[in-house]
Write a protein that holds these residues in place. Structure first.
Motif, PDB file in Angstrom:
ATOM      1  N   LEU A 103     -25.578  26.318 -67.681  1.00 61.78           N
ATOM      2  CA  LEU A 103     -26.727  25.844 -66.904  1.00 61.78           C
ATOM      3  C   LEU A 103     -28.033  26.030 -67.678  1.00 61.78           C
ATOM      4  CD1 LEU A 103     -25.796  27.067 -63.314  1.00 61.78           C
ATOM      5  CD2 LEU A 103     -25.577  24.778 -64.276  1.00 61.78           C
ATOM      6  N   GLU A 104     -28.091  27.092 -68.446  1.00 62.28           N
ATOM      7  CA  GLU A 104     -29.282  27.288 -69.280  1.00 62.28           C
ATOM      8  C   GLU A 104     -29.375  26.179 -70.324  1.00 62.28           C
ATOM      9  OE1 GLU A 104     -31.671  31.108 -71.168  1.00 62.28           O
ATOM     10  OE2 GLU A 104     -29.507  31.230 -70.828  1.00 62.28           O
ATOM     11  N   GLU A 105     -28.225  25.772 -70.873  1.00 62.45           N
ATOM     12  CA  GLU A 105     -28.204  24.660 -71.830  1.00 62.45           C
ATOM     13  C   GLU A 105     -28.636  23.353 -71.177  1.00 62.45           C
ATOM     14  OE1 GLU A 105     -24.233  24.570 -73.260  1.00 62.45           O
ATOM     15  OE2 GLU A 105     -24.430  26.389 -74.476  1.00 62.45           O
ATOM     16  N   HIS A 106     -28.450  23.266 -69.856  1.00 60.30           N
ATOM     17  CA  HIS A 106     -28.794  22.039 -69.137  1.00 60.30           C
ATOM     18  C   HIS A 106     -30.118  22.166 -68.380  1.00 60.30           C
ATOM     19  CE1 HIS A 106     -25.232  19.425 -69.706  1.00 60.30           C
ATOM     20  NE2 HIS A 106     -24.651  20.566 -70.017  1.00 60.30           N
ATOM     21  N   GLY A 107     -30.966  23.054 -68.827  1.00 63.79           N
ATOM     22  CA  GLY A 107     -32.350  23.052 -68.351  1.00 63.79           C
ATOM     23  C   GLY A 107     -32.757  24.154 -67.400  1.00 63.79           C
ATOM     24  N   LEU A 108     -31.843  25.022 -66.979  1.00 64.13           N
ATOM     25  CA  LEU A 108     -32.220  26.106 -66.071  1.00 64.13           C
ATOM     26  C   LEU A 108     -32.990  27.170 -66.842  1.00 64.13           C
ATOM     27  CD1 LEU A 108     -31.961  27.166 -63.158  1.00 64.13           C
ATOM     28  CD2 LEU A 108     -29.903  28.396 -63.883  1.00 64.13           C
ATOM     29  N   GLY A 113     -34.142  36.339 -62.947  1.00 62.22           N
ATOM     30  CA  GLY A 113     -33.382  35.947 -64.122  1.00 62.22           C
ATOM     31  C   GLY A 113     -32.338  34.890 -63.810  1.00 62.22           C
ATOM     32  N   ILE A 114     -31.719  34.346 -64.855  1.00 62.09           N
ATOM     33  CA  ILE A 114     -30.710  33.293 -64.711  1.00 62.09           C
ATOM     34  C   ILE A 114     -29.538  33.774 -63.866  1.00 62.09           C
ATOM     35  CG2 ILE A 114     -29.043  31.852 -65.939  1.00 62.09           C
ATOM     36  CD1 ILE A 114     -31.837  30.907 -66.401  1.00 62.09           C
ATOM     37  N   GLU A 115     -29.043  34.966 -64.125  1.00 61.56           N
ATOM     38  CA  GLU A 115     -27.868  35.473 -63.402  1.00 61.56           C
ATOM     39  C   GLU A 115     -28.146  35.596 -61.908  1.00 61.56           C
ATOM     40  OE1 GLU A 115     -26.338  39.039 -65.065  1.00 61.56           O
ATOM     41  OE2 GLU A 115     -25.480  38.045 -66.821  1.00 61.56           O
ATOM     42  N   GLU A 116     -29.325  36.071 -61.557  1.00 59.87           N
ATOM     43  CA  GLU A 116     -29.653  36.205 -60.142  1.00 59.87           C
ATOM     44  C   GLU A 116     -29.799  34.836 -59.483  1.00 59.87           C
ATOM     45  OE1 GLU A 116     -32.829  38.432 -57.122  1.00 59.87           O
ATOM     46  OE2 GLU A 116     -33.006  38.707 -59.297  1.00 59.87           O
TER      47      GLU A 116
END
Length: 427
Positions: free
Chosen positions: A108-113, A120-123
């Protein structure tokens, strides 16, 4: 001087009646002015009090407000506790194992998140998964993660958009050329060599939806509830390779199918020459789409209630249904994992459509990367009978469907039927 004063006083005395009337008018005017000023002052005081009350309310709500989410166990601490805890906790809370959870965050980070200043991303991903896996409302997520409703909603939609971007990578065939025969068919004598050219199955399913009262009637599906009719294609690994969501529950499966294969912008994965998808009796069967014999027993429970075949067409239908049932099992895994699909929240309709695609993408990620998943393992058990609905299959295709059945596919079906009957007679 005294004489002048006396004359003056006399004149004043002569004019005294007029002066008394004048004074009376002055007094009356003065009293009116006094009342007006008093009324004006009271109105101004009332306005000041109202403004003061509003300012006080604003300060109380936004400047000196009492904190609501004050638990020492913040959402981040809770997530980290799960990631560092027993292996069963992650699937119980997020319906994915730890490896897939971290992989999903990376994808998801690779796709813009992007992480925010405080979350943070995990939360973010944990909030989203907890919502869709358990059908949680915003207020419950607020309490669990100790975040405001606005924060929860904003990150939910941020993750949803990233999942939609990820879906274009995950919801498609692994091999778009469909070369060779899938190992599921190749290693099972029930299907090989009869269905060696089958590349997947197509079916529709209804997902509960929430729509305005003015639009409710056209969304009423077969079971009398508002729903969106979703058409999907799956491969023999139980992964979705195509999805078309957002159709009204009243729409016939054949109409949706026709739109999918004729609208080039939808990028439907058409079967190459010699290959085909399995469909049920509710669909037309143009070249590349193989259906059962109509007006014969077809669904597996029918055969289990009465063992044996009454004619050779039923023999074909039984094995066709047994293999095509893969998509019904796939739907079952998907819905059992993401409870929001059975109890949709009051999002706007487009968000409800996006959730279908997003959860299918996560479904595929789990299937392709999880070393062990109880839902898939249970679905692979052939003794588990998938849900099915024969209502649509018994209805004729709408007149405005352009995709018509092919005599070529009828000949393919007859040839496979004869192979199956010959094999059965030799065993």
């Amino acid at each position: 001087m005294a004489s002048w004063n006396e004359d003056t006083l006399k004149d004043w005395n002569d004019d005294s009646p007029l002066n008394e009337d004048t004074l009376k008018d002055w007094n009356d005017d003065s009293q009116c002015n006094e009342d007006d000023r008093s009324r004006q002052i009271n109105e101004e005081l009332t306005q000041y009090e109202a403004v003061g009350a509003l300012v006080g309310h604003y300060c109380e709500m936004y400047m000196f407000k009492q904190p609501c989410r004050t638990s020492e166990q913040t959402g981040n601490l809770w997530v980290q506790g799960i990631m560092n805890g027993h292996d069963d906790r992650c699937p119980e809370m997020f319906r994915v194992d730890k490896y897939v959870f971290h992989l999903l965050c990376t994808k998801l980070e690779e796709h813009g998140l992007r992480k925010s200043k405080y979350v943070g991303i995990e939360e973010m991903v944990a909030m989203f998964l907890n919502t869709v896996a358990h059908g949680q409302c915003n207020r419950m997520i607020q309490e669990r993660f100790q975040r405001s409703g606005e924060t929860v909603s904003r990150h939910f939609h941020n993750v949803l958009q990233a999942c939609l971007s990820l879906s274009s990578e995950l919801i498609r065939p692994i091999d778009p050329t469909f070369r060779g025969t899938h190992r599921k068919i190749e290693t099972d004598p029930r299907y090989y060599p009869f269905f060696k050219d089958a590349i997947g199955a197509i079916d529709g399913t209804h997902i509960q939806c929430v729509v305005p009262a003015a639009e409710r009637d056209k969304f009423i599906g077969r079971k009398g509830n508002p729903s969106q009719n979703v058409m999907a294609v799956c491969d023999w690994d139980m992964c979705f390779t195509f999805v078309l969501a957002g159709w009204e529950g009243s729409a016939h499966d054949a109409r949706i199918f026709d739109s999918a294969i004729t609208n080039s912008s939808l990028n439907f994965p058409h079967p190459p020459p010699g290959k085909y998808y399995l469909v049920d009796a509710g669909y037309p069967t143009p070249n590349g789409y193989l259906g059962p014999y109509r007006s014969e027993r077809y669904h597996l429970p029918d055969f289990r209630r009465q063992v044996g075949f009454r004619n050779i067409n039923e023999a074909f239908n039984y094995y066709h249904s047994s293999l095509r049932c893969t998509i019904e099992r796939t739907f079952g895994v998907w819905k059992n994992r993401f409870h929001i699909l059975r109890n949709m929240r009051s999002y706007d309709f487009q968000t409800q459509v996006y959730l279908v695609c997003a959860t299918m993408a996560i479904h595929n990620l789990i299937r392709r990367h999880s070393s062990s998943d109880s839902l898939f393992e249970q679905a692979e058990n052939d003794n588990i009978v998938a849900e099915h609905d024969q209502a649509e299959a018994s209805q004729p295709s709408p007149s405005n469907v352009t995709s018509q059945s092919s005599s070529h596919m009828n000949r393919v079906r007859d040839a496979i039927r004869d192979q199956i009957v010959h094999s059965l007679s030799n065993n």
